[in-house]
Design a protein around this motif. Structure first.
Motif, PDB file in Angstrom:
ATOM      1  N   GLU A 110     -23.565 -68.802  31.670  1.00 50.56           N
ATOM      2  CA  GLU A 110     -22.732 -69.669  32.496  1.00 50.56           C
ATOM      3  C   GLU A 110     -22.441 -70.978  31.764  1.00 50.56           C
ATOM      4  N   LYS A 153     -19.960 -70.208  29.147  1.00 45.27           N
ATOM      5  CA  LYS A 153     -18.638 -70.045  29.758  1.00 45.27           C
ATOM      6  C   LYS A 153     -18.002 -71.395  30.039  1.00 45.27           C
ATOM      7  N   GLN A 154     -18.795 -72.306  30.612  1.00 51.90           N
ATOM      8  CA  GLN A 154     -18.269 -73.633  30.925  1.00 51.90           C
ATOM      9  C   GLN A 154     -17.878 -74.378  29.652  1.00 51.90           C
ATOM     10  N   GLU A 169     -14.672 -72.949  28.388  1.00 50.53           N
ATOM     11  CA  GLU A 169     -13.552 -73.402  29.215  1.00 50.53           C
ATOM     12  C   GLU A 169     -13.179 -74.840  28.873  1.00 50.53           C
TER      13      GLU A 169
END
Length: 527
Positions: free
Chosen positions: A313, A316-317, A320
């Motif tokens: 996670e 992923k952040q 992004e």
């Protein structure tokens, strides 16, 4: 076929005469003869034998020669111990002594056949005595248990493999008896919850309870719906956070009511140990009346899995954020470089037509601005993927070097950092941070300006100036790519600074200084 006739206690003459009826015919016990008894003993599937007190064979049925491969003549010359080797011989010898002393014994041993094969048997022997009570012989039955032994060995091997598999995955086994509320845990389950071996109370009540909602004070939220429906509530002391308990209770109760598989992921906080994640699974079994009888389950430590999920996670952040910055980067390149390029092209045409010196000067300034922007865009791109090679460095030393290499004009710098303050950083990157912030203070304010560097409580340092301060905008907007209040600025300096700070795992925020200027706080504890 046997070494001797049946012992007298098997013969009809030794039996008291007694009449009994069979299908309307009167039969006398005396009519039971030797052949009938022999046929009966030969019909049983087990070895039947009689040995004297020394273990020598007196009588046996035909299963003994069939199973061992010895002839009746050979068996007639053998002692019972000759059918055994090693520890099994000692076992049978001890069993014979036990029968003679106590009257009976049951033991297990392997018979060794004439072909040296071994067959597992269970031996049951009883003592026979004379009129004075002196032992005279042992009557026994030997039952072939090789199939059972094979299954036991298979089950043992299966259990060993199962235990090994569970131990490799940190998985424990549990069982809940619904009627009694009793729970059984294995040692792995105890360890997962931080209990010492044998410390777990062993009952569901010991670590929680199956209570009725009517037994507790109804809350405002449940006053209208409270009933007598029982609920399992695994309150493992303070080992499960309160926010997880209700969810676990509801999932277990739902499984018992519906027969669906029980499954729950929850946190456990063992005493003096890091918090861990447990994944529990269970299936409901039913009694002959179709009522829920028990729940069988496993519970596994999934802390590493949860950490991987959190890391994914975070990754992923990060991706992004980098993707967003890449889009900003592309937009900046497209927009900000196009403007000086258009100016340069326009004044190039003017210079060609008029030859005016001012046109060439404007063209040169536009090209210089483009060169600066390209250099800082490349620097910004590199900071997106930088991986600092860190070491302990003294911050005051870096501050001094950065001030000396920055064009500061008439500005002054006051370093209020203690000489002992160190941080774990890559020296060249930290120097670049101070250079960017010093340059930002000098270029965005009129001289003279004073820049102060000091220590933050809780870990970190700040850089503030006595200038005109930050524009009235969101504090984080100043770190956006292309943000600038100076016509000659590129707007990438603070974005580069932010990337360098975050690459070290630190944070940077912008605020106003006590003098009304700009203040940048870098916290090295990551908060």
């Amino acid at each position: 076929m046997h070494a001797s006739p049946l012992p007298t206690y098997f013969t009809a003459s030794a039996m008291p005469e007694k009449n009994f009826s069979y299908e309307g015919n009167i039969i006398k016990s005396a009519e039971w003869d030797r052949d009938f008894i022999e046929a009966s003993l030969n019909a049983i599937p087990d070895i039947f034998y009689v040995v004297d007190t020394d273990g020598d064979f007196q009588w046996w049925n035909d299963k003994l020669p069939q199973r061992t491969g010895y002839t009746d003549e050979e068996i007639g010359t053998m002692n019972a111990l000759e059918f055994f080797t090693g520890d099994d011989r000692e076992t049978i010898e001890s069993s014979i002594e036990t029968v003679l002393q106590t009257g009976e014994a049951i033991t297990e041993a392997e018979i060794t056949t004439k072909e040296q094969h071994t067959i597992s048997h269970e031996f049951r022997g009883v003592r026979q005595t004379d009129a004075e009570g002196v032992p005279t012989s042992i009557i026994g039955i030997a039952r072939d248990i090789s199939t059972r032994k094979h299954r036991e060995d298979e089950l043992k091997a299966l259990n060993t493999r199962f235990d090994l598999a569970l131990s490799q995955t940190d998985t424990g086994i549990w069982e809940l008896d619904i009627a009694s509320g009793t729970v059984r845990w294995d040692t792995t389950s105890e360890r997962l919850f931080g209990y010492d071996p044998g410390e777990f109370p062993g009952t569901y009540v010991g670590v929680g309870s199956r209570v009725s909602e009517s037994d507790a004070e109804p809350s405002a939220e449940t006053a209208d719906t409270a009933g007598s429906e029982p609920k399992y509530r695994p309150e493992y002391g303070d080992r499960i956070p309160a926010e997880d308990i209700d969810r676990v209770s509801e999932q277990l109760e739902h499984a018992i009511k519906t027969g669906e598989q029980y499954q729950a992921d929850f946190r456990v906080q063992p005493p003096d140990e890091p918090q861990r994640w447990i994944q529990a699974r269970g299936v409901v079994e039913y009694d002959h009346d179709g009522q829920p009888d028990r729940v069988l389950g496993v519970q596994t430590d999934i802390t590493a899995q949860k950490e991987r999920e959190r890391e994914l996670e975070r990754t992923k952040q990060t991706l992004e954020q980098k993707n967003e910055r890449l889009n900003q980067f592309a937009a900046t390149v497209s927009h900000d470089l196009r403007n000086p390029l258009e100016i340069a092209q326009g004044y190039l045409d003017v210079a060609r037509e008029t030859g005016e010196e001012d046109a060439f000067d404007t063209l040169e300034r536009s090209l210089d601005r483009m060169e600066s922007m390209i250099d800082e865009l490349l620097a910004l791109a590199r900071t997106e993927t930088i991986d600092p090679e860190t070491e302990p460095v003294r911050v005051a030393d870096i501050v001094t070097m950065a001030w000396e290499t920055t064009q500061t004009g008439a500005a002054e710098m006051a370093c209020e950092l203690p000489a002992s303050l160190t941080v774990v950083a890559e020296q060249s990157l930290l120097k670049n941070v101070f250079e960017n912030l010093f340059r930002n203070a000098v270029e965005h304010n009129e001289s003279p300006v004073t820049v102060t560097v000091g220590e933050l409580d809780g870990g970190g340092f700040y850089i503030e100036d006595t200038g005109s301060g930050l524009p009235e905008t969101d504090d984080q907007s100043v770190f956006a790519q292309g943000f600038t209040t100076n016509d000659s600025g590129t707007g990438f300096g603070l974005a580069i600074t932010r990337n360098l700070i975050e690459a070290h795992g630190w944070t940077i925020t912008a605020t106003a200084s006590a003098a009304g200027g700009a203040r940048f706080e870098i916290r090295t504890d990551g908060s």
